[in-house]
Design an enzyme around this catalytic site. Structure first.
Site, short mmCIF file in Angstrom:
data_model
loop_
_atom_site.label_atom_id
_atom_site.label_comp_id
_atom_site.label_asym_id
_atom_site.label_seq_id
_atom_site.Cartn_x
_atom_site.Cartn_y
_atom_site.Cartn_z
N ASP A 33 -5.69 5.54 1.35
CA ASP A 33 -6.00 4.35 1.04
C ASP A 33 -7.35 3.61 1.19
O ASP A 33 -7.99 4.07 2.27
CB ASP A 33 -4.80 3.36 1.89
N HIS A 82 0.89 -1.26 0.11
CA HIS A 82 -0.23 0.00 0.04
C HIS A 82 0.96 1.17 0.06
O HIS A 82 0.48 2.43 -0.67
CB HIS A 82 -0.74 0.11 1.24
N1 UDP Z 1 8.73 -5.46 -2.80
C1 UDP Z 1 10.18 -5.33 -2.92
N2 UDP Z 1 10.75 -6.24 -2.50
C2 UDP Z 1 10.48 -7.37 -1.73
C3 UDP Z 1 9.08 -7.50 -1.75
C4 UDP Z 1 8.07 -6.43 -2.17
O1 UDP Z 1 10.66 -4.29 -3.82
O2 UDP Z 1 11.19 -8.07 -1.34
C5 UDP Z 1 7.75 -4.38 -3.42
C6 UDP Z 1 7.29 -4.96 -4.75
O3 UDP Z 1 8.03 -4.33 -5.91
C7 UDP Z 1 5.71 -4.29 -4.57
C8 UDP Z 1 5.47 -4.21 -3.16
O4 UDP Z 1 6.67 -4.34 -2.62
O5 UDP Z 1 6.03 -2.96 -5.28
C9 UDP Z 1 4.60 -5.68 -2.79
O6 UDP Z 1 3.52 -5.31 -3.48
P1 UDP Z 1 2.27 -6.35 -4.01
O7 UDP Z 1 0.90 -5.65 -4.25
O8 UDP Z 1 2.88 -7.06 -5.00
O9 UDP Z 1 2.29 -7.32 -2.60
P2 UDP Z 1 1.78 -7.24 -1.17
O10 UDP Z 1 3.20 -7.05 -0.50
O11 UDP Z 1 0.79 -6.15 -1.03
O12 UDP Z 1 1.53 -8.42 -0.95
#
Ligand code: UDP
Length: 490
Positions: A121, A16
């Site tokens: 959000d 988010h």
């Molecule tokens: N992300 C990252 N490195 C990590 C894990 C996540 O850069 O090791 C970033 C990824 O690029 C994305 C966000 O964190 O922008 C994760 O968002 P997503 O909606 O894919 O999944 P959530 O974490 O909300 O389940």
């Protein structure tokens, strides 16, 4: 004329926080806008360098207003202020509750500064009340796809899931621009306790009652669904995505994003990637919050290993509190893949944008979080979809059935979510499914070649969307024009 003042109030969870700050930075590139990001000190720190560069190098009018969480009242440890690093479900709950403690300070801020709108959000449904009290329009920032918004609306209106006999019987989602099939097993609200369901209903209600919806999406990435949301569902929609492309233009931006490790770690990862052939590496990550059990870790490890293909695996999990605790990987696995140089395991935060944009990455095995999905679309990399919870199964349908840019690993069941005991039930996907999917997506098969072509076309369209004259660029201007018009009602 004074500048249009826009307050962004991001939710402080991984998937988010990052896109909303990116969106704030994109909106701040408009010359008539002043953007204020309202967040906590530790979260501001993550973006401090990028925001300073935006201000000093690009001349954008953007800054922070800091609010402190009440740690004592909510039992929050000193070093926890977001969920970017894997946390226990209990700690995540505390973070969430402590944000609720910001109601009064937020109201005070809105009343004092009277911005032209508050962007918050969608999950912070309570901010609608706060904004209404202050007489400020609220825009709901949707971190999920517009497609999933349309699917949820269809399920609410037509209830097609009530006309099937079993949880795994597919049914058509009526009224959508494409023929899309779903099962009850994949629907989050069939796999959650009633408290979680009513929590999501509140979010939905506040989203619909808001002045507008802002989405990290671009018209061409979800063809037909933006129009469906506007004309059939009837919402005002500003689509500003892909936000990661709009503001993270430099390697430094990509490297610093989120809870980054260090430049040395990034260099090591890029060095490893460079040692592989073009489009040969499968990148495996389940986002910032997903919870996998040890058994699943073993199946992933053995499936990846026996595929014979190189891989980068971001191996973290909520349960994965200590990366060096024995038992998370099969015996000898870590040594074998290190000796053979087949794989690289990242036990912390991965520089995802840097990895996805590397030419030697050939596929992304992802949980289909919307940010990961849109980042992969932008990189022109085909998918192995492995949804686990919430909107992720809907995103899988968009990617596999509508856009035709990937294949399913074959998880058919949404994680059961509980609001009270923090326990979730996750189905384990077997190693042979992992191996099969990796071999197939990295093969030269004709249908896979078509998927690769499809995703590359979308990547080009995604980049154009945020450039001058693109649909997302135009939506920033449309938003600002609308807020200016509200300042001077006729
Ligand atoms: N992300 C990252 N490195 C990590 C894990 C996540 O850069 O090791 C970033 C990824 O690029 C994305 C966000 O964190 O922008 C994760 O968002 P997503 O909606 O894919 O999944 P959530 O974490 O909300 O389940």
């Amino acid at each position: 004329m004074r500048k249009v003042k826009i307050f962004f109030f991001p939710h402080i969870a991984g998937g988010h926080l990052l896109p909303m700050v990116d969106a704030a930075r994109f909106v701040a590139s408009h010359p008539k806008v002043k953007v204020t990001i309202i967040t906590t000190p530790r979260n501001a720190k993550i973006f401090e360098n990028a925001i300073t560069r935006d201000r000093e190098e690009a001349g954008h009018d953007i800054g922070f207003h800091l609010l402190d969480l009440d740690r004592l009242k909510f039992g929050l440890p000193e070093d926890v202020e977001n969920t970017l690093h894997s946390l226990s479900a209990e700690l995540r709950y505390k973070v969430f509750m402590s944000v609720l403690g910001l109601k009064e300070p937020l109201l005070g801020l809105l009343e004092t500064h009277r911005p032209d709108c508050l962007v918050s959000d969608v999950v912070q449904s309570w901010t609608l009340d706060v904004a209404n009290k202050a007489g400020i329009p609220r825009i709901a920032f949707r971190g999920a796809s517009v497609f999933s918004f349309c699917v949820e609306d269809c399920l609410r209106k037509f209830k097609p899931h009530e006309n099937v006999e079993s949880d795994d019987q597919p049914f058509l989602l009526p009224g959508l621009p494409d023929p899309v099939y779903m099962t009850r097993n994949r629907m989050p609200h069939c796999q959650s306790d009633p408290n979680v369901v009513s929590f999501f209903e509140e979010i939905h209600k506040a989203e619909m009652d808001s002045f507008a919806i802002m989405a990290n999406s671009a018209h061409d990435l979800e063809p037909g669904y933006h129009n469906h949301a506007k004309t059939v569902i009837g919402v005002k929609l500003f689509a500003l995505g892909p936000v990661s492309k709009s503001s993270n233009k430099t390697a430094l931006d990509k490297s610093e994003r989120g809870a980054s490790q260090s430049v040395d770690d990034d260099d090591m990862i890029l060095g490893w990637l460079r040692s592989k052939a073009q489009h040969s590496v499968v990148y495996v990550s389940f986002g910032s919050e997903a919870s996998l059990c040890k058994e699943q870790f073993h199946e992933i490890a053995l499936g990846l290993e026996s595929s014979g293909h190189p891989f980068i695996w971001v191996a973290k999990s909520l349960h994965y509190t200590n990366p060096n605790e024995p038992g998370w990987f099969p015996t000898g696995f870590e040594d074998r893949i290190k000796d053979s140089n087949q794989g690289l395991i990242i036990k912390g935060w991965a520089p995802q944008l840097l990895i996805l944009d590397h030419a030697n990455v050939g596929a992304f095995m992802t949980h289909c979080g919307w940010n990961s999905s849109i980042e992969c679309l932008c990189a022109g990399v085909p998918f192995i979809t492995w949804p686990l919870a919430v909107d992720q199964f809907f995103n899988e349908s968009l990617l596999v059935d509508v856009l035709k840019v990937g294949i399913r690993v074959g998880n058919e069941e949404c994680t059961y979510m509980s609001a009270t005991d923090f326990k979730s039930k996750v189905t384990v996907t077997t190693r042979d499914k992992v191996e099969f999917a990796v071999r197939r997506i990295l093969s030269g098969d004709k249908d896979v070649q078509v998927m690769k072509k499809n995703v590359q076309i979308l990547a080009t369209k995604a980049k154009k969307a945020v450039e001058e004259g693109g649909s997302s660029y135009n939506d920033v201007y449309a938003l600002v024009d609308e807020l200016i018009a509200r300042q001077n009602p006729k």
